[in-house]
Design a protein around this motif. Structure first.
Motif, PDB file in Angstrom:
ATOM      1  N   GLY A  78       0.637  -1.111  -0.092  1.00 15.21           N
ATOM      2  CA  GLY A  78      -0.151   0.396   0.230  1.00 15.21           C
ATOM      3  C   GLY A  78       1.023   1.376  -0.041  1.00 15.21           C
ATOM      4  O   GLY A  78       1.492   1.514  -0.529  1.00 15.21           O
ATOM      5  N   ARG A  79       0.850   2.004   0.887  1.00 15.29           N
ATOM      6  CA  ARG A  79       1.821   3.449   0.783  1.00 15.29           C
ATOM      7  C   ARG A  79       2.420   3.510   1.721  1.00 15.29           C
ATOM      8  O   ARG A  79       3.819   3.710   2.798  1.00 15.29           O
ATOM      9  N   VAL A  80       2.820   2.067   2.499  1.00 16.83           N
ATOM     10  CA  VAL A  80       3.686   1.726   3.400  1.00 16.83           C
ATOM     11  C   VAL A  80       5.626   1.033   2.086  1.00 16.83           C
ATOM     12  O   VAL A  80       5.046  -0.263   1.754  1.00 16.83           O
ATOM     13  N   ARG A  81       6.633   1.026   2.056  1.00 21.85           N
ATOM     14  CA  ARG A  81       7.388   0.388   1.954  1.00 21.85           C
ATOM     15  C   ARG A  81       8.668  -0.229   2.549  1.00 21.85           C
ATOM     16  O   ARG A  81       8.690   1.117   3.660  1.00 21.85           O
ATOM     17  N   PHE A  82       8.753  -0.914   2.854  1.00 20.25           N
ATOM     18  CA  PHE A  82       9.758  -1.797   3.703  1.00 20.25           C
ATOM     19  C   PHE A  82      11.146  -1.447   2.886  1.00 20.25           C
ATOM     20  O   PHE A  82      11.355  -1.778   1.856  1.00 20.25           O
ATOM     21  N   ILE A  83      11.491  -1.226   3.658  1.00 18.97           N
ATOM     22  CA  ILE A  83      13.430  -1.142   3.290  1.00 18.97           C
ATOM     23  C   ILE A  83      14.341  -1.976   4.302  1.00 18.97           C
ATOM     24  O   ILE A  83      14.494  -1.980   5.091  1.00 18.97           O
ATOM     25  N   TYR A  84      15.022  -2.340   2.895  1.00 20.34           N
ATOM     26  CA  TYR A  84      16.090  -3.954   3.302  1.00 20.34           C
ATOM     27  C   TYR A  84      17.093  -3.067   4.080  1.00 20.34           C
ATOM     28  O   TYR A  84      17.509  -2.711   2.582  1.00 20.34           O
ATOM     29  N   GLY A  85      17.501  -3.365   5.143  1.00 19.00           N
ATOM     30  CA  GLY A  85      18.842  -2.401   5.272  1.00 19.00           C
ATOM     31  C   GLY A  85      20.215  -3.604   5.222  1.00 19.00           C
ATOM     32  O   GLY A  85      20.392  -4.144   5.053  1.00 19.00           O
ATOM     33  N   ASP A  86      21.091  -1.929   5.075  1.00 16.85           N
ATOM     34  CA  ASP A  86      22.471  -3.322   4.771  1.00 16.85           C
ATOM     35  C   ASP A  86      23.093  -3.531   5.964  1.00 16.85           C
ATOM     36  O   ASP A  86      22.421  -4.030   6.769  1.00 16.85           O
ATOM     37  N   ASN A  87      24.230  -4.756   5.683  1.00 21.17           N
ATOM     38  CA  ASN A  87      23.963  -6.037   6.631  1.00 21.17           C
ATOM     39  C   ASN A  87      22.948  -7.503   7.074  1.00 21.17           C
ATOM     40  O   ASN A  87      23.196  -7.199   8.270  1.00 21.17           O
ATOM     41  N   GLY A  88      22.445  -6.979   6.308  1.00 20.73           N
ATOM     42  CA  GLY A  88      21.039  -7.638   6.830  1.00 20.73           C
ATOM     43  C   GLY A  88      19.901  -7.228   8.028  1.00 20.73           C
ATOM     44  O   GLY A  88      19.498  -7.584   8.627  1.00 20.73           O
ATOM     45  N   GLY A  89      20.398  -5.344   7.772  1.00 22.03           N
ATOM     46  CA  GLY A  89      19.384  -4.869   9.195  1.00 22.03           C
ATOM     47  C   GLY A  89      20.218  -5.451  10.155  1.00 22.03           C
ATOM     48  O   GLY A  89      19.754  -5.054  11.435  1.00 22.03           O
ATOM     49  N   LYS A  90      21.195  -5.079  10.425  1.00 19.98           N
ATOM     50  CA  LYS A  90      22.001  -6.342  11.341  1.00 19.98           C
ATOM     51  C   LYS A  90      22.538  -4.785  12.338  1.00 19.98           C
ATOM     52  O   LYS A  90      23.323  -3.192  11.342  1.00 19.98           O
ATOM     53  N   TYR A  91      22.863  -4.721  13.772  1.00 16.87           N
ATOM     54  CA  TYR A  91      23.872  -3.305  13.963  1.00 16.87           C
ATOM     55  C   TYR A  91      25.303  -3.395  13.224  1.00 16.87           C
ATOM     56  O   TYR A  91      25.853  -4.274  13.032  1.00 16.87           O
ATOM     57  N   PRO A  92      25.293  -2.422  12.990  1.00 14.29           N
ATOM     58  CA  PRO A  92      25.098  -0.622  13.302  1.00 14.29           C
ATOM     59  C   PRO A  92      23.560  -0.447  11.907  1.00 14.29           C
ATOM     60  O   PRO A  92      23.579   1.372  11.997  1.00 14.29           O
ATOM     61  N   PHE A  93      23.339  -0.752  11.912  1.00  9.60           N
ATOM     62  CA  PHE A  93      22.328  -0.768  10.317  1.00  9.60           C
ATOM     63  C   PHE A  93      20.971  -1.396  10.877  1.00  9.60           C
ATOM     64  O   PHE A  93      20.748  -1.743  11.983  1.00  9.60           O
ATOM     65  N   ASN A  94      20.006  -1.086  10.341  1.00 14.45           N
ATOM     66  CA  ASN A  94      17.991  -1.291  10.626  1.00 14.45           C
ATOM     67  C   ASN A  94      18.068  -1.310   8.921  1.00 14.45           C
ATOM     68  O   ASN A  94      18.413  -1.602   8.249  1.00 14.45           O
ATOM     69  N   HIS A  95      16.690  -1.694   9.386  1.00 15.32           N
ATOM     70  CA  HIS A  95      15.246  -1.576   7.844  1.00 15.32           C
ATOM     71  C   HIS A  95      14.656  -0.273   8.646  1.00 15.32           C
ATOM     72  O   HIS A  95      14.108  -0.100   9.758  1.00 15.32           O
ATOM     73  N   SER A  96      14.462   0.690   7.481  1.00 17.43           N
ATOM     74  CA  SER A  96      13.148   1.222   7.622  1.00 17.43           C
ATOM     75  C   SER A  96      11.925   1.570   7.180  1.00 17.43           C
ATOM     76  O   SER A  96      12.262   0.438   6.454  1.00 17.43           O
ATOM     77  N   LEU A  97      11.207   2.148   7.254  1.00 15.55           N
ATOM     78  CA  LEU A  97      10.087   2.276   6.659  1.00 15.55           C
ATOM     79  C   LEU A  97      10.000   3.559   5.812  1.00 15.55           C
ATOM     80  O   LEU A  97      10.252   4.518   6.645  1.00 15.55           O
ATOM     81  N   TYR A  98       9.186   3.452   5.053  1.00 19.47           N
ATOM     82  CA  TYR A  98       9.359   5.142   3.945  1.00 19.47           C
ATOM     83  C   TYR A  98       7.351   5.066   3.829  1.00 19.47           C
ATOM     84  O   TYR A  98       6.983   4.079   3.223  1.00 19.47           O
ATOM     85  N   LEU A  99       6.823   5.951   4.192  1.00 14.57           N
ATOM     86  CA  LEU A  99       5.526   6.153   3.898  1.00 14.57           C
ATOM     87  C   LEU A  99       4.833   7.179   3.458  1.00 14.57           C
ATOM     88  O   LEU A  99       4.976   8.534   3.332  1.00 14.57           O
ATOM     89  N   LYS A 100       4.164   6.878   2.253  1.00 14.44           N
ATOM     90  CA  LYS A 100       3.893   7.984   1.394  1.00 14.44           C
ATOM     91  C   LYS A 100       2.529   8.104   1.641  1.00 14.44           C
ATOM     92  O   LYS A 100       1.705   8.247   0.498  1.00 14.44           O
ATOM     93  N   GLY A 101       2.005   9.742   1.902  1.00 12.94           N
ATOM     94  CA  GLY A 101       0.827   9.735   2.154  1.00 12.94           C
ATOM     95  C   GLY A 101       0.558  11.192   1.494  1.00 12.94           C
ATOM     96  O   GLY A 101       1.723  11.546   0.812  1.00 12.94           O
ATOM     97  N   ASP A 102      -0.493  12.121   1.020  1.00 19.11           N
ATOM     98  CA  ASP A 102      -0.523  12.592   0.415  1.00 19.11           C
ATOM     99  C   ASP A 102      -0.392  13.986   0.778  1.00 19.11           C
ATOM    100  O   ASP A 102       0.496  14.995  -0.063  1.00 19.11           O
ATOM    101  N   ARG A 103      -0.363  14.401   1.864  1.00 20.73           N
ATOM    102  CA  ARG A 103       0.127  15.315   2.209  1.00 20.73           C
ATOM    103  C   ARG A 103       1.777  15.210   3.189  1.00 20.73           C
ATOM    104  O   ARG A 103       2.214  16.105   3.113  1.00 20.73           O
ATOM    105  N   GLU A 104       2.216  13.988   3.297  1.00 21.30           N
ATOM    106  CA  GLU A 104       3.178  13.986   3.877  1.00 21.30           C
ATOM    107  C   GLU A 104       3.941  12.472   3.977  1.00 21.30           C
ATOM    108  O   GLU A 104       3.565  12.022   3.506  1.00 21.30           O
ATOM    109  N   ARG A 105       5.396  13.000   3.484  1.00 20.40           N
ATOM    110  CA  ARG A 105       6.563  11.524   2.586  1.00 20.40           C
ATOM    111  C   ARG A 105       6.800  11.564   4.169  1.00 20.40           C
ATOM    112  O   ARG A 105       7.784  12.724   4.375  1.00 20.40           O
TER     113      ARG A 105
END
Ligand code: ZN
Length: 296
Positions: free
Chosen positions: A7-34
């Motif tokens: 839907g409006r939510v993107r899962f962004i897979y992190g470097d190093n498999g999302g292991k510390y010192p990285f993580n996995h992020s989310l991107y939200l694409k709203g009409d009003r705000e990203r």
């Protein structure tokens, strides 16, 4: 694993498999705000996202360095988080205090890493996400869920339309939950794990490691919570004979064995053991005799 769009939510897979010192992020694409949540997945992906899709605001699940690593990509954005987790992001000395770093050696080591590796820049202000409220980003809503314990202001996010729950650092890893900071709480961690478990999601995103679960992680929840009780039981068994805190730490009850870098893991073992000792003392399951702890 690759990035995924729900839907409006993107899962962004992190470097190093999302292991510390990285993580996995989310991107939200709203009409009003990203919005980018926890910008610490990948320098390349985040720069690309900013330049192609556009980002208006950064939201943080909490104040830890492995969730803010690439905030410097988004200096044009407003920053939002729980008011309770703001102090360590406003001043590097407060940040070091919140980790309980006391010696000049530890503080100097971490200050250097925070500046060089995590691009720490103090925030003069931020917006505050209120606990347990819904936010309309334009075209879809986000529920802000207070999940203290890991940190006092830790937030998780539920997207009812996408039936997706962002767990943050209640990450279901085999290591188990972290609650070793000055303001972390074992009791609140247990309450938050159970709160997250009760939310009717169909997809779960943890900030580290495995990351995306498209089936109910069921038994992983039990295993994750049980690690807290296993740590406690090991400690109680060890305290059949009186022990000083140094003797307890030397037994490596939590990490199992000394790990590299030793300085880092000795510190972690000590703070986690310290939290368990406090928690056992409060419930009068152990007592302190001089400098030694022993089962009551
Ligand atoms: Zn964390």
């Amino acid at each position: 694993m690759t990035d995924r769009q729900f839907g409006r939510v993107r899962f962004i897979y992190g470097d190093n498999g999302g292991k510390y010192p990285f993580n996995h992020s989310l991107y939200l694409k709203g009409d009003r705000e990203r919005v980018i949540i926890d910008p610490a997945c990948s320098a390349v992906k985040l720069a690309d996202l900013r330049d192609r899709d556009g980002v208006d605001a950064v939201w943080l699940s909490h104040w830890h360095e492995d969730h803010i690593r690439y905030m410097d990509h988004f200096e044009h954005c407003s920053v939002w988080l729980s008011k309770r987790d703001f102090p360590p992001l406003s001043d590097i000395q407060v940040f070091l205090d919140w980790y309980g770093l006391k010696t000049p050696h530890h503080r100097g080591y971490w200050e250097k890493i925070m500046l060089e590796e995590f691009h720490y820049k103090p925030l003069s202000h931020a917006g505050f996400l209120a606990d347990d409220t819904a936010i309309d980003l334009g075209g879809f809503t986000v529920q802000v869920i207070a999940t203290p314990g890991h940190t006092p202001g830790h937030l998780s996010f539920f997207f009812p339309e996408e039936e997706l729950l962002f767990l943050g650092d209640y990450d279901l890893t085999s290591f188990g939950p972290w609650y070793g900071d000055v303001a972390s709480s074992i009791e609140d961690t247990i309450t938050s794990i159970r709160k997250l478990r009760s939310i009717p999601a169909k997809r779960w995103v943890a900030a580290h490691n495995e990351g995306l679960y498209e089936e109910n992680p069921g038994r992983l929840w039990d295993a994750y919570e049980n690690i807290i009780y296993e740590r406690e039981n090991k400690l109680l068994a060890f305290l059949a004979q009186p022990k000083t805190q140094d003797e307890i730490c030397a037994a490596w009850l939590i990490y199992g064995r000394p790990r590299d870098p030793l300085d880092f893991f000795e510190f972690n073992e000590k703070v986690l053991v310290g939290k368990h000792l406090e928690y056992l003392l409060r419930r009068r399951l152990i007592i302190l005799e001089g400098e030694r702890y022993v089962r009551a």
